[in-house]
Scaffold this active site. Structure first.
Site, PDB file in Angstrom:
ATOM      1  CE  LYS A 168     -74.822  35.343  26.416  1.00  0.00           C
ATOM      2  NZ  LYS A 168     -74.145  34.893  27.646  1.00  0.00           N
TER       3      LYS A 168
ATOM      4  CB  SER B 173     -70.900  36.629  27.255  1.00  0.00           C
ATOM      5  OG  SER B 173     -71.572  35.495  27.761  1.00  0.00           O
TER       6      SER B 173
ATOM      7  CB  SER C 184     -71.759  35.073  30.932  1.00  0.00           C
ATOM      8  OG  SER C 184     -70.425  34.943  30.502  1.00  0.00           O
TER       9      SER C 184
END
Length: 515
Positions: free
Chosen positions: A105, A182, A206
């Site tokens: 990520k 996210s 997230s």
């Protein structure tokens, strides 16, 4: 290929009890001894087993991940960058995930020398010089980190899947819907078959939001279970944790064995497990006391299909012999949001200060050319605040205490992960909207995330499991919350639910190698 290692070419249909064949294409292109359609049918544990047996090589798997990326990423926009040197990235010759492709990520744990732009134009071209403990452990476990995935802009804390820098990440189940955030790109990439596991972070949902909306397993471990070292230990008051999104419970267990553990400089050492987490997969669960969120928490308006999924799963747990009791919300709404506001003010102030330091280091201004409209509003709000550290720490302590007391009578909790299925990209909380106000964002967040951030504050481990599906074909994730430091019970319960209510037969509309 070894039958025991297959994630499934033939799988039991949960409704009919019959064995059904998956609709995976027998690709005309074979890499090594595996086709793309075969690659996406394995979880990470299965692929590592094939590597250990010599049936495929790590290079074969990397090339298959590249093929999967080239096929589906133009449609879902999950991977920002697949490294040009992906075929020669370092990874141990051995480990629980020997040779398995992995993705990072674009925020959180860092790889030294690799781009990390945090979904934000301010950080365009930023390359950290620190190798995180997380990615040191990833390499030692045999994972090959091949690229980085999308995330919404860092400052806004959005649970959606778009940014001005990288565009919209589509949900592989329905491209018109958000992949969640996210850890947006991580979830979309795993769901679509680019890699079987990917790095994510969770500071308020997230990992669990995109897991719920993309039909994946998403664990947020206990505070302190995974070190943020060497430079990010217990960051942001201990709210965020790095971990992974994956497709199976056994991969979740193996990932705990890979990434869990203390390092020098950690502020405390959490209770350590008595045995490896993968060994928990063969241990009995025992009889548990289960608290169930039947009535809505906070401002949530739980969709009927999700409420029904909670009730079916509660009944299933009861059939397994557990004691199931309705649990009232662990907080009073007004008091909870008052405490969160106190915490949020300091967070906004510190984030604004940090953003200014980073802008100076990058030699760039903080304005509409470098940050998104909502982030700019939040930055300007944070600059004006004179938040008290002591007041915020007391709010955190008070909330941890109240949630801990409420949960103490139960071994696990069962809640919705999200009160609704994946939202359209242009929803009320779209982070790139120039008209989104701070008040509108806060109101929407209260309705969307009442089951999530509370456990980041309390530190309890929680996992979203893809236990149901809507009539429209979208995944429904349900959350299991464990006692602090007790991921072992979560592993066993998640295993039981995966066996009793399997999800492997469900496939998104966009899947590498699929017809």
């Amino acid at each position: 290929m070894a039958a025991n290692d297959r994630a499934a070419y033939e799988m039991t249909d949960a409704d009919s009890g019959h064995v059904v064949a998956t609709t995976l294409q027998q690709s005309s292109k074979r890499i090594g001894r595996m086709r793309l359609g075969e690659y996406v049918a394995y979880d990470a544990t299965g692929l590592a087993s094939l590597v250990r047996k010599g049936e495929v090589t790590p290079l074969d798997l990397t090339q298959l991940a590249r093929e999967a990326h080239d096929e589906v990423n133009p449609r879902i926009n999950a991977v920002i960058q697949l490294y040009e040197d992906a075929e020669i990235v370092a990874g141990a010759d051995g480990g629980l995930f020997h040779g398995v492709p992995f993705l990072r990520k674009d925020i959180g744990a860092t790889e030294a020398g690799r781009l990390q732009e945090r979904g934000c134009r301010l950080y365009k071209g930023h390359r950290p010089d620190i190798e995180s403990y997380f990615f040191r452990r990833a390499r030692a476990a045999g994972l090959r980190t091949l690229g980085r995935t999308t995330t919404p802009e860092l400052f806004g804390g959005s649970g959606m899947s778009e940014s001005i820098l990288n565009g919209i990440t589509g949900n592989p189940w329905n491209l018109e819907r958000s992949a969640g955030g996210s850890s947006s790109g991580a979830a979309a990439a795993v769901a679509a078959g680019i890699t079987p596991v990917a790095h994510g972070t969770d500071g308020g949902g997230s990992i669990r939001i995109p897991a719920a909306w993309c039909g994946l397993v998403g664990l947020n471990p206990s505070r302190g279970r995974v070190s943020g070292g060497p430079n990010d230990q217990d960051r942001s008051f201990g709210l965020p944790r790095d971990f992974v999104l994956c497709r199976s419970v056994r991969d979740m267990a193996a990932a705990l064995d890979v990434f869990a553990g203390p390092h020098p400089g950690d502020p405390f050492i959490i209770v350590q497990p008595h045995r490896a987490y993968v060994e928990q997969l063969s241990q009995p669960t025992g009889t548990l006391k289960v608290g169930v969120a039947i009535s809505a928490w906070g401002a949530a308006k739980v969709e009927p299909e999700i409420q029904q999924a909670v009730e079916r799963t509660a009944a299933l747990l009861q059939e397994m012999g557990h004691t199931v009791i309705e649990m009232p919300p662990p907080y009073e709404s007004a008091e909870y949001y008052s405490l969160r506001l106190r915490i949020g003010k300091l967070s906004a102030k510190l984030s604004a200060d940090s953003l200014e330091e980073d802008a100076r280091a990058m030699g760039r201004p903080i304005d509409s050319s470098t940050v998104e409209p909502f982030s700019l509003k939040l930055y300007e709000y944070g600059k004006k605040l004179t938040a008290s550290v002591g007041d915020s720490l007391e709010a955190l302590r008070s909330l941890r205490y109240r949630v801990g007391e409420a949960m103490h009578p139960y071994d696990i909790l069962l809640t919705p992960t999200m009160p609704m299925v994946a939202l359209p990209h242009d929803c009320m909380i779209c982070p790139t909207s120039p008209t989104l106000s701070l008040e509108e964002f806060a109101e929407a967040a209260r309705a969307l995330y009442p089951y999530l951030g509370v456990f980041n504050v309390s530190g309890h481990p929680s996992v979203s499991l893809p236990l149901a599906q809507s009539a429209s074909g979208l995944p429904i994730g349900l959350q299991i919350v464990g006692r602090f430091g007790d991921e072992a019970t979560l592993v066993r319960v998640a295993r039981d639910l995966e066996e009793a209510s399997p999800w492997r037969h469900r496939r998104p509309s966009i899947l590498a190698g699929a017809i």
